[in-house]
Scaffold this motif. Structure first.
Motif, PDB file in Angstrom:
ATOM      1  N   VAL A   1       0.844  -1.201   0.000  1.00  0.00           N
ATOM      2  CA  VAL A   1       0.000   0.000   0.000  1.00  0.00           C
ATOM      3  C   VAL A   1       0.873   1.242   0.000  1.00  0.00           C
ATOM      4  CG1 VAL A   1      -1.755   1.308   1.270  1.00  0.00           C
ATOM      5  CG2 VAL A   1      -1.857  -1.199   1.206  1.00  0.00           C
ATOM      6  N   LEU A   2       1.836   1.278   0.906  1.00  0.00           N
ATOM      7  CA  LEU A   2       2.731   2.424   1.017  1.00  0.00           C
ATOM      8  C   LEU A   2       4.005   1.966   1.708  1.00  0.00           C
ATOM      9  CD1 LEU A   2       2.878   5.543   0.535  1.00  0.00           C
ATOM     10  CD2 LEU A   2       2.158   5.805   2.932  1.00  0.00           C
ATOM     11  N   PRO A   3       5.174   2.126   1.087  1.00  0.00           N
ATOM     12  CA  PRO A   3       6.424   1.682   1.712  1.00  0.00           C
ATOM     13  C   PRO A   3       6.761   2.512   2.948  1.00  0.00           C
ATOM     14  CG  PRO A   3       6.696   2.006  -0.659  1.00  0.00           C
ATOM     15  CD  PRO A   3       5.378   2.603  -0.287  1.00  0.00           C
ATOM     16  N   ASP A   4       7.488   1.914   3.878  1.00  0.00           N
ATOM     17  CA  ASP A   4       7.940   2.634   5.064  1.00  0.00           C
ATOM     18  C   ASP A   4       8.723   3.893   4.699  1.00  0.00           C
ATOM     19  OD1 ASP A   4       6.798   0.717   6.653  1.00  0.00           O
ATOM     20  OD2 ASP A   4       8.654   0.087   7.625  1.00  0.00           O
ATOM     21  N   ALA A   5       9.558   3.776   3.677  1.00  0.00           N
ATOM     22  CA  ALA A   5      10.391   4.923   3.293  1.00  0.00           C
ATOM     23  C   ALA A   5       9.537   6.124   2.910  1.00  0.00           C
ATOM     24  CB  ALA A   5      11.304   4.534   2.131  1.00  0.00           C
ATOM     25  N   ALA A   6       8.380   5.882   2.298  1.00  0.00           N
ATOM     26  CA  ALA A   6       7.490   6.989   1.922  1.00  0.00           C
ATOM     27  C   ALA A   6       6.888   7.636   3.155  1.00  0.00           C
ATOM     28  CB  ALA A   6       6.391   6.467   0.998  1.00  0.00           C
ATOM     29  N   ILE A   7       6.528   6.828   4.138  1.00  0.00           N
ATOM     30  CA  ILE A   7       5.979   7.374   5.385  1.00  0.00           C
ATOM     31  C   ILE A   7       7.003   8.283   6.052  1.00  0.00           C
ATOM     32  CG2 ILE A   7       5.303   6.750   7.739  1.00  0.00           C
ATOM     33  CD1 ILE A   7       3.865   4.343   6.624  1.00  0.00           C
ATOM     34  N   VAL A   8       8.240   7.817   6.155  1.00  0.00           N
ATOM     35  CA  VAL A   8       9.283   8.592   6.819  1.00  0.00           C
ATOM     36  C   VAL A   8       9.568   9.879   6.055  1.00  0.00           C
ATOM     37  CG1 VAL A   8      11.743   8.600   7.412  1.00  0.00           C
ATOM     38  CG2 VAL A   8      10.316   6.618   7.958  1.00  0.00           C
ATOM     39  N   GLU A   9       9.638   9.801   4.738  1.00  0.00           N
ATOM     40  CA  GLU A   9       9.934  10.998   3.942  1.00  0.00           C
ATOM     41  C   GLU A   9       8.801  12.015   4.055  1.00  0.00           C
ATOM     42  OE1 GLU A   9      11.415  12.271  -0.560  1.00  0.00           O
ATOM     43  OE2 GLU A   9      11.232  10.141   0.004  1.00  0.00           O
ATOM     44  N   ALA A  10       7.557  11.545   4.017  1.00  0.00           N
ATOM     45  CA  ALA A  10       6.425  12.470   4.139  1.00  0.00           C
ATOM     46  C   ALA A  10       6.383  13.102   5.522  1.00  0.00           C
ATOM     47  CB  ALA A  10       5.127  11.728   3.856  1.00  0.00           C
ATOM     48  N   ALA A  11       6.670  12.320   6.553  1.00  0.00           N
ATOM     49  CA  ALA A  11       6.660  12.852   7.915  1.00  0.00           C
ATOM     50  C   ALA A  11       7.769  13.867   8.125  1.00  0.00           C
ATOM     51  CB  ALA A  11       6.787  11.718   8.919  1.00  0.00           C
TER      52      ALA A  11
END
Length: 420
Positions: free
Chosen positions: A266-276
């Motif tokens: 659904v959404l990679p961890d790396a995307a979550i961290v970059e967005a945060a």
């Protein structure tokens, strides 16, 4: 066994020269069994198991990386006099009759802690266990993957393809089924070889204690803050950004569960961290982060941006703390400054555990859990003697054989550290 990250598949890799020496196991000895996917064929498997004798080899294939959760999508069984069986637990979700047919038989698994939860979901609950991976650890094998151990002890080679495929796919291809059947084909022979070695080295009773402990272990409690295990979260420096990680993680988990798909798809961890870290305010800003352009992530752009924006107005008291609270000692790298006595005890205790582990030829973590060692060094019993140290270790889950090997030596180590 379909998790590409677990030890069952990772260490199937063997050196090319070894692979050339060992013959490749290609076909089940009685041929590939038909897949069991209805009540009548399941009844036939039950009858065959009742007619067999000895241990029952069991394995399960999951769809890690494809589906939400860790349910079984194929269960394989083999018993002397019964042959092999491949059961579709989606079509036959209740295997309590199989469980009953096994009665008090010993169940042979490789890395039982991985498969027992999904087997429990289909009502397969072994009362006796032999874990070939754990046996290998107790014997000091540096590599304990199924393929490596089969090759070393039985001089046979298991194919390593299909280890990370989507086992939720239906119908399952014949070559996948053959691969799955071969994983239980020689599991009992492997068990017998390991039992002989355990007995020769005086470790058989230790192994039995370990196997009983695995079976008796309660289900794992859900983590209080599972979002804190997001890969790369250490890069997130402030509380509001941590809150964004938390909100994005829970939205992703909800979507993954609804769609029955792996959260990483659904959404990679790396995307979550970059967005945060970037804290974008609009969907156009969000789409500048490359991984939000993947198909599923792009479908939920409004969900992601709302999750991030929710954190902007959160009261300070509602923001997560940088470090999750815990009941254990602080990180070891802080001990030298904050608690030099504890740091000295830890050095002495660790070297003692390492020495004993080398003497009995096994990894230190199988002799005593590292967390138990840290806690003992941080806050030893008020009166240090073999009984109190042994009781401390038992309170942390140590088995009798572990206490017998270590309690007296650790008592001496703690006393020595206090004199230094």
């Amino acid at each position: 066994m379909a998790n590409a990250l677990n030890s069952k598949t990772d260490s199937r890799e063997t050196d090319n020269d070894e692979s050339e020496r060992a013959p490749l196991l290609r076909e089940p000895r009685e041929g590939l069994p038909e897949i069991t996917a209805d009540a009548d064929s399941l009844a036939g498997v039950v009858a065959a198991l009742r007619a067999g004798s000895g241990p029952v080899a069991v394995d399960a294939e999951r769809a890690s990386g494809y589906r939400y959760g860790q349910r079984a999508y194929l269960v394989q069984l083999r018993r002397e006099g019964s042959g092999s069986a491949l059961i579709d637990p989606i079509a036959c979700p209740d295997l309590s009759e199989i469980d009953s047919a096994m009665d008090e038989a010993e169940v042979v698994l490789h890395a039982a802690h991985q498969d027992l939860p999904c087997l429990t979901e289909v009502n397969l609950r072994p009362s006796r266990l032999f874990d070939t991976e754990l046996a290998g650890r107790l014997l000091g094998y540096q590599r304990v993957g199924l393929g490596f151990m089969v090759e070393r002890l039985l001089n046979l080679r298991l194919a390593k393809e299909h280890s990370a495929v989507d086992w939720s796919q239906r119908p399952l291809p014949e070559d996948w089924l053959r691969y799955a059947a071969l994983d239980v084909e020689i599991l009992i022979e492997l068990r017998d070889s390991l039992e002989s070695e355990l007995e020769e080295t005086g470790k058989l009773e230790w192994a039995r204690e370990e196997f009983d402990s695995v079976l008796a272990a309660p289900p794992k409690e859900p983590r209080p803050d599972p979002w804190r295990r997001t890969s790369g979260i250490h890069k997130v420096r402030n509380q509001r950004s941590l809150a964004a990680v938390r909100e994005l993680w829970y939205e992703r988990d909800r979507i993954a569960q609804e769609r029955d798909t792996s959260p990483g798809r659904v959404l990679p961890d790396a995307a979550i961290v970059e967005a945060a870290t970037a804290m974008p305010r609009t969907t156009p800003e969000l789409t500048k982060i490359r991984q939000f352009g993947i198909k599923l992530a792009r479908r939920y752009l409004n969900t992601w941006i709302k999750a991030i924006n929710r954190t902007r107005d959160m009261a300070q008291a509602d923001l997560p703390r940088p470090n999750a609270p815990g009941d254990g000692p602080p990180p070891v790298n802080r001990w030298a400054d904050r608690a030099p006595d504890a740091a000295r005890r830890l050095d002495t205790v660790r070297s003692t555990v390492t020495r004993i582990a080398e003497e009995v030829v096994m990894p230190t973590e199988n002799l005593l859990l590292p967390d138990s060692v840290r806690r003992l060094a941080w806050a030893p019993p008020e009166t240090v003697d073999p009984d109190s140290v042994g009781e401390f270790l038992r309170s942390r889950g140590a088995r009798n054989w572990q206490v017998g090997l270590t309690a007296e030596a650790l008592t001496d180590a703690l006393r020595e550290a206090e004199k230094a």
